[in-house]
Design a protein around this motif. Structure first.
Motif, PDB file in Angstrom:
ATOM      1  N   MET A 131       0.811  -1.219   0.000  1.00  0.00           N
ATOM      2  CA  MET A 131       0.000   0.000   0.000  1.00  0.00           C
ATOM      3  C   MET A 131       0.844   1.269   0.000  1.00  0.00           C
ATOM      4  SD  MET A 131      -2.965  -1.424  -0.086  1.00  0.00           S
ATOM      5  CE  MET A 131      -4.077  -0.053   0.158  1.00  0.00           C
ATOM      6  N   TRP A 132       2.077   1.200   0.472  1.00  0.00           N
ATOM      7  CA  TRP A 132       2.906   2.400   0.601  1.00  0.00           C
ATOM      8  C   TRP A 132       3.882   2.597  -0.549  1.00  0.00           C
ATOM      9  CZ3 TRP A 132       4.668   1.758   6.434  1.00  0.00           C
ATOM     10  CH2 TRP A 132       3.550   1.896   7.260  1.00  0.00           C
ATOM     11  N   ASN A 133       4.122   1.555  -1.330  1.00  0.00           N
ATOM     12  CA  ASN A 133       5.172   1.644  -2.340  1.00  0.00           C
ATOM     13  C   ASN A 133       5.023   2.885  -3.207  1.00  0.00           C
ATOM     14  OD1 ASN A 133       6.285   1.025  -5.205  1.00  0.00           O
ATOM     15  ND2 ASN A 133       7.303  -0.411  -3.843  1.00  0.00           N
ATOM     16  N   ARG A 134       6.123   3.589  -3.422  1.00  0.00           N
ATOM     17  CA  ARG A 134       6.089   4.892  -4.076  1.00  0.00           C
ATOM     18  C   ARG A 134       5.816   4.815  -5.574  1.00  0.00           C
ATOM     19  NH1 ARG A 134      10.785   2.716  -4.406  1.00  0.00           N
ATOM     20  NH2 ARG A 134      12.406   3.354  -5.854  1.00  0.00           N
ATOM     21  N   ILE A 135       5.868   3.632  -6.173  1.00  0.00           N
ATOM     22  CA  ILE A 135       5.624   3.505  -7.615  1.00  0.00           C
ATOM     23  C   ILE A 135       4.135   3.329  -7.907  1.00  0.00           C
ATOM     24  CG2 ILE A 135       6.218   2.282  -9.724  1.00  0.00           C
ATOM     25  CD1 ILE A 135       8.513   3.880  -8.439  1.00  0.00           C
ATOM     26  N   PRO A 136       3.483   2.247  -7.448  1.00  0.00           N
ATOM     27  CA  PRO A 136       2.047   2.105  -7.757  1.00  0.00           C
ATOM     28  C   PRO A 136       1.127   2.839  -6.800  1.00  0.00           C
ATOM     29  CG  PRO A 136       2.829   0.123  -6.658  1.00  0.00           C
ATOM     30  CD  PRO A 136       4.023   1.021  -6.820  1.00  0.00           C
ATOM     31  N   ASN A 137       1.666   3.496  -5.758  1.00  0.00           N
ATOM     32  CA  ASN A 137       0.755   4.088  -4.764  1.00  0.00           C
ATOM     33  C   ASN A 137       0.071   5.353  -5.267  1.00  0.00           C
ATOM     34  OD1 ASN A 137       2.741   6.087  -4.565  1.00  0.00           O
ATOM     35  ND2 ASN A 137       2.760   6.085  -2.348  1.00  0.00           N
ATOM     36  N   GLU A 138       0.298   5.738  -6.519  1.00  0.00           N
ATOM     37  CA  GLU A 138      -0.467   6.842  -7.093  1.00  0.00           C
ATOM     38  C   GLU A 138      -1.959   6.541  -7.081  1.00  0.00           C
ATOM     39  OE1 GLU A 138       0.443   7.371 -11.257  1.00  0.00           O
ATOM     40  OE2 GLU A 138       0.653   5.223 -11.576  1.00  0.00           O
ATOM     41  N   ILE A 139      -2.317   5.249  -7.005  1.00  0.00           N
ATOM     42  CA  ILE A 139      -3.731   4.901  -7.000  1.00  0.00           C
ATOM     43  C   ILE A 139      -4.408   5.351  -5.708  1.00  0.00           C
ATOM     44  CG2 ILE A 139      -3.276   2.924  -8.480  1.00  0.00           C
ATOM     45  CD1 ILE A 139      -3.791   1.091  -6.106  1.00  0.00           C
ATOM     46  N   TRP A 140      -3.646   5.631  -4.653  1.00  0.00           N
ATOM     47  CA  TRP A 140      -4.236   6.112  -3.401  1.00  0.00           C
ATOM     48  C   TRP A 140      -4.086   7.615  -3.234  1.00  0.00           C
ATOM     49  CZ3 TRP A 140      -7.404   2.669  -2.546  1.00  0.00           C
ATOM     50  CH2 TRP A 140      -7.105   1.332  -2.702  1.00  0.00           C
ATOM     51  N   MET A 141      -3.207   8.228  -3.989  1.00  0.00           N
ATOM     52  CA  MET A 141      -3.104   9.689  -3.962  1.00  0.00           C
ATOM     53  C   MET A 141      -4.102  10.319  -4.920  1.00  0.00           C
ATOM     54  SD  MET A 141       0.979  10.310  -3.485  1.00  0.00           S
ATOM     55  CE  MET A 141       1.470   9.296  -4.846  1.00  0.00           C
ATOM     56  N   SER A 142      -4.466   9.581  -5.958  1.00  0.00           N
ATOM     57  CA  SER A 142      -5.538  10.028  -6.848  1.00  0.00           C
ATOM     58  C   SER A 142      -6.881   9.654  -6.235  1.00  0.00           C
ATOM     59  CB  SER A 142      -5.394   9.364  -8.219  1.00  0.00           C
ATOM     60  OG  SER A 142      -6.562   9.540  -8.981  1.00  0.00           O
ATOM     61  N   LEU A 143      -7.911  10.391  -6.586  1.00  0.00           N
ATOM     62  CA  LEU A 143      -9.257  10.115  -6.091  1.00  0.00           C
ATOM     63  C   LEU A 143     -10.020   9.143  -6.970  1.00  0.00           C
ATOM     64  CD1 LEU A 143     -10.251  13.770  -5.170  1.00  0.00           C
ATOM     65  CD2 LEU A 143      -9.712  11.928  -3.574  1.00  0.00           C
ATOM     66  N   THR A 144      -9.517   8.868  -8.156  1.00  0.00           N
ATOM     67  CA  THR A 144     -10.374   8.208  -9.139  1.00  0.00           C
ATOM     68  C   THR A 144      -9.747   7.037  -9.885  1.00  0.00           C
ATOM     69  OG1 THR A 144      -9.668   9.901 -10.725  1.00  0.00           O
ATOM     70  CG2 THR A 144     -11.738  10.289  -9.582  1.00  0.00           C
ATOM     71  N   LEU A 145      -8.456   6.777  -9.734  1.00  0.00           N
ATOM     72  CA  LEU A 145      -7.814   5.751 -10.550  1.00  0.00           C
ATOM     73  C   LEU A 145      -8.447   4.377 -10.323  1.00  0.00           C
ATOM     74  CD1 LEU A 145      -4.038   6.744 -10.450  1.00  0.00           C
ATOM     75  CD2 LEU A 145      -5.690   7.055 -12.306  1.00  0.00           C
ATOM     76  N   GLY A 146      -8.656   3.652 -11.428  1.00  0.00           N
ATOM     77  CA  GLY A 146      -9.421   2.425 -11.392  1.00  0.00           C
ATOM     78  C   GLY A 146      -8.801   1.304 -10.584  1.00  0.00           C
TER      79      GLY A 146
END
Length: 519
Positions: A131-146
């Protein structure tokens, strides 16, 4: 007494508590404005006033998404439109909802690891890593990523497939697994890569051969495979009705495979975990050679590369997730942080199997040092993630300064050139320009037209924004100033991050020598 009670509570409810604690890393995002990546056309209400209008809006959005890109995403559009209706164009409720959804996803991942037989210590470590990894964790910083929307459903599919293998009434779990996969496919068809891992977990209860497992459970496998109908039908229709602007499938190249592998390695955080993993290997070797090794379970006698019998399904499922999660993206030649999912989940499972081997070692100074190094690597990952959040917030704030200035000061019907380039070098990018236009449009305060150009003033055509033929009176650019057409800034918008050591900036003005941009 209080500490004992807290330990008892955590021991009983460690999955929901762990999910909440892991999600708290994203608390800084509660202060974030809407972004210029996906939020520009997804956070504003559709205007529907009743169920019939809402369903019509959903149908229109799904069809338009397919017509423009080729993607079929009914689950995503259901989530987005419900959130638009309930939360409105207000950042804080959206971020609170996403934080809760993140906690749910983390808790589901912990449940999945528990079903695979992992103890809570390695399970909590791996879930935090995922959940914290800096590469794919953009999915939790974005509000909408699928990928973020799909994760709880994907985890449900994996959990149910595993539980079906051990249940006295497996058909109910088989149906739950198939439905979970179907809903995840409604976010992205690439989640079909889960199916091989689901089948393996379905046919491999502990200490059963694959052949025997298939003979016993073939009916359950057939149920799991039913959701395949949707991506297969979508792909056939997509290939026979392809339209310009949609995704293009093509044979993968070796260079692209290498790029995908590079993304997966970074998404696995092996750079942060390498010292700890090396020390774990050393601890295993020392335990094997130690005179105190026994067969009681305090020490192990198996080779590090051989997964324990109780984690056989986890190991095989991890390998399959990695292989098929990589392969599913090869025809579209796309790679990036969120595209590491679901393959990187397979990498996390293999790391979990390795840590489960280490945790079975008899406690020693070598194992203690190894765990200290691993936890230190996880802390470094968390710090990197927080730093990434700070950067995203700073860039969004910079662009919102520009939006609000344009709304206040630029006359209606003015054309503005958006000069895009390499954002890693400080330039604005084309996606930000598209969302800049959408934020202006949906806020409805003033009709200002954004025209897309590269830094050499070459017009850029995108399906989202009609190129138009009017001559832009103003321009917005980042850093550095494009040399091909000297620009004179009238307004600059600057935000800082990393305690003021770094900054984002963009400028609004005209070509040098022309009149001022001020009204």
């Amino acid at each position: 007494m209080l500490m004992q009670q807290m330990k008892l509570i955590f021991s009983r409810f460690w999955i929901p508590i762990g999910g909440i604690l892991i999600a708290l890393l994203y608390l800084p995002m509660l202060a974030a404005p809407f972004d210029f990546i996906d939020d520009g056309n997804l956070v504003y209400p559709s205007g529907a006033t009743n169920l019939s209008e809402w369903l019509a809006a959903m149908k229109t959005a799904i069809v338009a998404n397919y017509d423009h890109l080729g993607a079929f995403r009914p689950t995503l559009w259901f989530h987005w439109l419900v959130q638009q209706h309930l939360l409105g164009p207000n950042e804080l409720p959206w971020h609170v909802y996403r934080l809760l959804w993140c906690a749910l996803a983390a808790g589901m991942f912990l449940w999945f690891l528990k079903e695979l037989g992992f103890r809570k210590e390695p399970a909590l470590f791996i879930a935090a890593l995922a959940m914290w990894n800096r590469i794919p964790n953009e999915i939790w910083m974005s509000l909408t990523l699928g990928e973020g929307v799909a994760m709880p459903y994907a985890m449900l599919a994996l959990i149910a497939a595993r539980r079906a293998s051990r249940s006295s009434r497996p058909w109910a779990w088989d149906i739950a697994a198939a439905l979970g996969l179907l809903v995840a496919l409604g976010c992205k068809n690439t989640f079909v890569a889960l199916l091989p891992a689901m089948v393996v977990m379905r046919v491999l209860p502990d200490r059963v051969t694959i052949r025997e497992g298939i003979r016993r459970n073939w009916k359950g496998v057939m149920i799991l495979c039913l959701p395949l109908i949707m991506p297969i039908a979508h792909y056939i229709y997509f290939k026979t009705h392809w339209k310009p602007g949609q995704y293009v499938t093509q044979p993968p190249s070796l260079s692209f495979v290498g790029q995908m592998l590079s993304v997966q390695l970074r998404a696995s955080s092996l750079d942060f975990l390498a010292p700890g993993l090396v020390l774990c290997i050393a601890a295993i070797i020392m335990a094997k050679r130690g005179a105190g090794a026994t067969s009681s379970g305090d020490a192990i006698s198996i080779a590090p590369s051989t997964p324990p019998q109780t984690h056989r399904a986890a190991f095989i499922a991890g390998v399959l997730l990695f292989i098929f999660g990589m392969a599913i993206y090869l025809p579209i030649n796309a790679y990036g942080g969120r595209y590491a999912i679901p393959a990187v989940w397979g990498a996390y499972l293999t790391i979990a199997v390795f840590l489960a081997t280490v945790i079975r070692l008899k406690a020693s100074r070598a194992t203690q040092v190894a765990w200290i190094a691993l936890i230190g690597g996880l802390i470094a990952i968390a710090i990197a993630s927080i730093g990434k959040q700070e950067k995203l917030i700073a860039r969004a704030n910079m662009l919102w300064q520009a939006v609000e200035w344009v709304e206040k000061n630029v006359p209606a019907d003015t054309a503005i050139a958006w000069l895009s380039g390499d954002s890693d070098q400080g330039a604005l990018n084309i996606e930000e320009g598209i969302h800049f236009q959408w934020h202006l449009d949906f806020r409805g305060k003033k009709k200002v037209r954004v025209l897309l150009y590269d830094e050499s003033w070459k017009p850029l055509n995108r399906v989202e924004i009609d190129a138009g033929k009017e001559k832009p009176e103003l321009a917005i650019w980042g850093k550095p100033v494009p040399a091909t057409a000297p620009l004179k800034p009238d307004e600059s918008f600057v935000t800082t991050y990393r305690f003021g050591a770094k900054q984002y900036e963009c400028h609004l003005g005209r070509r040098a020598g022309s009149a001022s941009a001020r009204p």
